[in-house]
Design a protein around this motif. Structure first.
Motif, PDB file in Angstrom:
ATOM      1  N   ARG A 187      17.893  24.174  47.667  1.00  0.00           N
ATOM      2  CA  ARG A 187      18.769  25.278  47.342  1.00  0.00           C
ATOM      3  C   ARG A 187      20.396  24.694  47.188  1.00  0.00           C
ATOM      4  N   VAL A 188      20.869  25.096  46.445  1.00  0.00           N
ATOM      5  CA  VAL A 188      22.475  24.882  46.113  1.00  0.00           C
ATOM      6  C   VAL A 188      23.142  26.030  46.181  1.00  0.00           C
ATOM      7  N   ARG A 189      24.291  26.279  47.001  1.00  0.00           N
ATOM      8  CA  ARG A 189      25.075  27.406  47.004  1.00  0.00           C
ATOM      9  C   ARG A 189      26.556  26.966  47.209  1.00  0.00           C
ATOM     10  N   THR A 190      27.405  27.621  47.075  1.00  0.00           N
ATOM     11  CA  THR A 190      28.791  27.476  47.427  1.00  0.00           C
ATOM     12  C   THR A 190      29.053  28.361  48.652  1.00  0.00           C
ATOM     13  N   ASP A 191      30.139  28.161  49.445  1.00  0.00           N
ATOM     14  CA  ASP A 191      30.551  28.896  50.316  1.00  0.00           C
ATOM     15  C   ASP A 191      31.193  30.096  50.402  1.00  0.00           C
ATOM     16  N   GLN A 192      31.558  30.377  49.222  1.00  0.00           N
ATOM     17  CA  GLN A 192      32.231  31.683  48.668  1.00  0.00           C
ATOM     18  C   GLN A 192      31.626  32.217  47.441  1.00  0.00           C
ATOM     19  N   SER A 193      31.764  33.533  47.097  1.00  0.00           N
ATOM     20  CA  SER A 193      31.402  33.903  45.687  1.00  0.00           C
ATOM     21  C   SER A 193      32.423  33.808  44.729  1.00  0.00           C
ATOM     22  N   THR A 194      33.644  33.791  45.351  1.00  0.00           N
ATOM     23  CA  THR A 194      34.764  33.376  44.184  1.00  0.00           C
ATOM     24  C   THR A 194      35.724  32.691  44.632  1.00  0.00           C
ATOM     25  N   TYR A 195      36.296  32.026  43.704  1.00  0.00           N
ATOM     26  CA  TYR A 195      37.418  31.051  44.137  1.00  0.00           C
ATOM     27  C   TYR A 195      38.750  31.279  43.418  1.00  0.00           C
ATOM     28  N   ARG A 215      33.543  24.331  48.533  1.00  0.00           N
ATOM     29  CA  ARG A 215      32.531  23.625  49.293  1.00  0.00           C
ATOM     30  C   ARG A 215      31.095  23.925  48.853  1.00  0.00           C
ATOM     31  N   LEU A 216      30.359  22.821  48.692  1.00  0.00           N
ATOM     32  CA  LEU A 216      29.273  23.218  48.147  1.00  0.00           C
ATOM     33  C   LEU A 216      27.980  22.635  49.389  1.00  0.00           C
ATOM     34  N   VAL A 217      26.912  23.333  49.342  1.00  0.00           N
ATOM     35  CA  VAL A 217      26.043  23.170  50.501  1.00  0.00           C
ATOM     36  C   VAL A 217      24.635  23.027  49.905  1.00  0.00           C
ATOM     37  N   ALA A 218      23.783  22.145  50.339  1.00  0.00           N
ATOM     38  CA  ALA A 218      22.272  21.906  49.832  1.00  0.00           C
ATOM     39  C   ALA A 218      21.322  22.155  50.833  1.00  0.00           C
ATOM     40  N   GLN A 219      20.540  22.890  50.790  1.00  0.00           N
ATOM     41  CA  GLN A 219      19.401  22.867  51.870  1.00  0.00           C
ATOM     42  C   GLN A 219      18.171  22.302  51.296  1.00  0.00           C
ATOM     43  N   ILE A 220      17.504  21.399  52.228  1.00  0.00           N
ATOM     44  CA  ILE A 220      16.382  20.938  51.489  1.00  0.00           C
ATOM     45  C   ILE A 220      15.176  20.611  52.478  1.00  0.00           C
ATOM     46  N   VAL A 221      14.006  21.223  51.995  1.00  0.00           N
ATOM     47  CA  VAL A 221      12.830  21.056  52.979  1.00  0.00           C
ATOM     48  C   VAL A 221      11.884  20.491  51.966  1.00  0.00           C
ATOM     49  N   ALA A 263      32.610  18.554  49.271  1.00  0.00           N
ATOM     50  CA  ALA A 263      33.783  19.560  48.729  1.00  0.00           C
ATOM     51  C   ALA A 263      34.578  18.888  47.592  1.00  0.00           C
ATOM     52  N   PHE A 264      34.946  19.253  46.712  1.00  0.00           N
ATOM     53  CA  PHE A 264      35.868  18.920  45.590  1.00  0.00           C
ATOM     54  C   PHE A 264      36.792  20.056  45.413  1.00  0.00           C
ATOM     55  N   ARG A 265      37.866  19.673  44.607  1.00  0.00           N
ATOM     56  CA  ARG A 265      38.874  20.730  44.157  1.00  0.00           C
ATOM     57  C   ARG A 265      38.734  20.769  42.592  1.00  0.00           C
ATOM     58  N   PRO A 266      38.523  21.727  42.029  1.00  0.00           N
ATOM     59  CA  PRO A 266      38.655  21.924  40.551  1.00  0.00           C
ATOM     60  C   PRO A 266      39.999  21.445  39.838  1.00  0.00           C
ATOM     61  N   GLU A 267      39.913  20.956  38.812  1.00  0.00           N
ATOM     62  CA  GLU A 267      41.173  20.710  38.193  1.00  0.00           C
ATOM     63  C   GLU A 267      41.695  21.533  37.097  1.00  0.00           C
ATOM     64  N   LYS A 268      40.784  22.705  36.893  1.00  0.00           N
ATOM     65  CA  LYS A 268      41.264  23.948  36.110  1.00  0.00           C
ATOM     66  C   LYS A 268      40.389  24.954  36.373  1.00  0.00           C
ATOM     67  N   ALA A 269      40.686  26.236  35.943  1.00  0.00           N
ATOM     68  CA  ALA A 269      40.108  27.293  36.026  1.00  0.00           C
ATOM     69  C   ALA A 269      38.955  27.463  34.915  1.00  0.00           C
TER      70      ALA A 269
END
Length: 731
Positions: free
Chosen positions: A555-563, A570-576, A617-623
């Protein structure tokens, strides 16, 4: 920096008088030795021998007197002016057809070289969210696109970088629109260096209307209306009419015509959205101002929302009937979103009685969420347990486990892969316990009670348990411990064990290690307290179990629903693995693309944070819209892939208020002993900047007496004397 020779002097350790007497004695000895020679030699030879002996003795005397030569030089350092250039996005704002960035470039190319004192050196620094030194060659290619402005950080960077230089002033080229780092005025009074600020831009606030913030539930239910709260900021000096619309996959969903009052003003607007079908929905909010709007880029906002089935089939498998089961059943049945089926064991042989919904045993396989209450017991039907295991193995799904008075833990063991707990308990006999929230529980959404947060848990009456849990999965979160009622307060060393646990790996699961939970409902009402804790707790548990109930192992998700543009994502991956065990030795590579064409944006490798969780984490360069494609490798082999979508809004706090902060820049000059001028008076300010050269006298002591060259000279003189004597046959 320049050096000019001043003087040098010779120094000895003793008195000059004694040195002079010793030198005369040395010369006298040499004259005495060579007044007559045997055999007699020419006078010229005697003069040379006398000179060699005299010089050797003089050097020996100088060594004894510790002969030192001191050189003195004057170092002159010209005054240094640090030029700090604001490179943030607000510097792209235009006034009168000329942007602030263009005015800045003209100052750097024309006014500064022409007006600045020729004797003053310069060092250049650019800053936005962070400051960095600029080479003179880089001044022709500056980009003004920083997503934040930290003036205080820039001043600190300059001062620390040039602390050993003759820094006589800082020339600040900025609009004063800082968005992080705190008020720079507090630092200006302590910096000890004059700040000469040049204000770029206009103090008049441009008329702008934009979406600044969006709040929406991370999930919704198909066929049910869900609110989306939108904050619209207007800086217009007059009333404005706007249209705010919501567009989904099937077109426009809703729209509102709004009359905004004079700004600056933030208005909260609520739109209702009714998704038609489950799935991940892409929603767009569109703002259409009727009047002037300085920045059209912040009139659109995209978000994604997970839509669940409107009716969730909850299958409750109970080992016995009890007040706990009755209360839980009535609570779940009262929610129209739940389709509840109950299968309860009756009698000593584990016979089954179907609820009036006439559910069959194979309804276990059709359920969306399972609840096990006091199941399995010693008398539970092996066929029922086998059916449950097969259904979970075939399609793992969210599971809530509530222990009871006679749960058979040996029969719980086959269910371990689908639970947060292990079947390892110590039977202690029935005891009263109270829940004590852990640090994780204080933050977890399951334990939040509206209106009172987590404080409501401290008021609950005790419930009962018969076992102390001793085993749970490493990736399980303990939200609350059980404490025997009536013991010493927390932290006193009293024994505690896990009471409420959750697990996110694979299909979500939760466990409550106690029974007679009805006391949290009825007894609280009986003593005049609110009974909301019980209701909200089980609502939170069911809701949390429903969200992201996919059985994917990755599973891959972001820590917020909107930016917003400028935010760190910040991106989080949960692996089992296939046994739902956390994978802690994987390589997680994320390919992040933006736009409809999938242009390459970034490649990010996540780092392990523990229990099968990886983050980065990464910082997008554009919207815009972004797609994350995760590739998971283990020991070089591809373990799996996953995707995730998110959106970055064009609103940027850096552009929310672009008016020139003249009062701030003027205050910086006053507090630091510098000056302030608008950009059209910058030439006069630059010409008035003065600084004094720094003169320092540097001394260098050369100790000749202990150098090898002096010893070599003495030996050479004595060797030459011996050589001449030998050639002449002198004794």
């Amino acid at each position: 920096m320049s050096f000019s020779p001043d003087s040098f002097r010779a120094m000895i350790a003793g008195s000059p008088l004694y040195l002079a007497l010793a030198a005369l004695a040395a010369v006298a000895i040499a004259l005495f030795v060579y007044r007559r020679t045997n055999p007699v030699v020419q006078p010229a030879v005697r003069i040379v021998l006398t000179a060699l002996r005299s010089l050797a003795l003089l050097l020996i005397i100088l060594a004894l007197f510790e002969w030192t030569v001191q050189f003195r030089r004057v170092q002159t350092t010209p005054p240094l002016l640090a030029v700090a250039v604001d490179l943030s996005a607000s510097m792209q704002q235009s006034e009168g057809g000329i942007s602030r960035s263009e005015r800045t470039m003209r100052l750097l190319r024309e006014a500064l070289p022409a007006r600045l004192d020729r004797g003053m050196a310069t060092r250049y620094f650019g800053f936005a969210a962070h400051a960095r030194e600029l080479s003179p060659d880089a001044l022709d290619s500056l980009t003004f696109n920083g997503d934040a402005t930290d003036i205080t950080g820039a001043l600190e960077k300059i001062r620390s970088s040039l602390v050993e230089q003759n820094l006589t002033g800082i020339l600040l080229l900025s609009d004063g629109n800082y968005t992080q780092g705190g008020d720079p005025g507090r630092y200006a009074a302590e910096i000890g260096v004059p700040i000469h600020a040049i204000g770029l831009g206009s103090a008049q606030v441009p008329a702008d209307i934009g979406i600044t913030h969006v709040e929406a539930n991370p999930f919704a239910f198909a066929g049910e209306s869900t609110p989306i709260s939108v904050t619209v900021r207007s800086t217009s000096s007059r009333r404005e009419n706007i249209t705010l619309s919501l567009e989904g996959d099937s077109g426009r969903e809703s729209a509102l015509r709004i009359d905004l009052q004079r700004g600056p003003l933030d208005s909260a607007i609520v739109l209702n959205y009714t998704p038609a079908a489950p799935g991940r929905h892409k929603l767009q909010l569109l703002l259409e101002p009727a009047g002037r709007d300085a920045n059209r880029g912040n009139n659109r906002f995209t978000l994604y929302q997970d839509v669940l089935r409107s009716k969730t089939l909850i299958f409750v498998l109970a080992g016995s009937l009890s007040p706990d089961l009755s209360l839980l059943r009535s609570h779940l049945a009262a929610d129209e979103r739940f389709d509840l089926k109950l299968l309860a064991e009756l009698g000593a042989n584990g016979d089954l009685q179907l609820d009036r919904t006439r559910a069959l045993q194979d309804s276990i396989g059709e359920s969306d969420l399972l609840v096990l209450y006091n199941f399995p017991r010693r008398t539970s039907s092996p066929r029922t347990l086998s059916l449950l295991q097969a259904a979970l193995a075939r399609r793992p799904r969210p599971l809530l486990f509530i222990s009871g008075r006679d749960t058979d833990w040996s029969r719980v063991k086959p269910l371990e892969p689908f639970l947060p707990i292990r079947a390892s308990v110590v039977t202690t006999g029935e005891m009263e316990v109270t829940p004590l929230l852990t640090a994780a529980g204080q933050q977890h959404p399951v334990m939040q009670i509206p209106g009172s947060g987590t404080a409501a848990w401290n008021l609950l009456p005790p419930v009962y348990c018969r076992e102390q849990l001793r085993g749970w999965w490493p990736d399980a979160e303990i939200l609350a411990h059980a404490r025997p009622a009536g013991l010493a307060p927390p932290g006193s060393g009293a024994e505690e064990w896990p009471f409420i646990l959750v697990r996110s790996a694979g299909a979500k699961s939760a466990a409550v290690m106690g029974y007679e939970l009805w006391r949290w409902h009825l007894m609280m009402s009986g003593i005049g307290n609110t009974d909301e804790t019980y209701r909200h707790f089980f609502q939170n548990v069911i809701r949390w179990l429903q969200i992201e109930q996919s059985s994917d192992l990755i599973r891959v998700r972001t820590d917020q629903s909107t930016y917003h543009f400028g935010d760190e994502v910040r991106l989080v991956a949960q692996i089992v693995d296939a046994r739902f065990q956390p994978v802690d030795d994987a390589e997680v590579e994320l390919g992040i693309t933006s736009g409809d064409k999938g242009d390459a944006q970034n490649t990010l490798y996540l780092t392990l944070t523990g229990k099968g969780s990886y983050s980065g984490a990464f910082r997008p360069e554009k919207a815009g819209d972004y797609r994350v494609h995760a590739r998971i490798r283990r020991n070089g082999a591809l373990l799996g892939e996953a995707t995730h979508l998110f959106s970055v809004g064009s609103y940027n706090e850096e552009l929310s208020d672009v008016a020139l902060k003249e009062s701030l820049l003027r205050r910086l000059g006053q507090l630091s002993g510098g000056s302030y001028a608008p950009s059209d008076s910058a030439a006069a300010l630059i010409a008035a900047i003065q600084g004094a050269s720094l003169h320092r006298t540097l001394t260098n002591d050369v100790e000749l007496w202990n150098r090898g060259a002096l010893l070599a000279a003495i030996l050479l003189l004595l060797a030459l004397e011996w050589f001449l004597r030998r050639r002449k046959g002198m004794l």
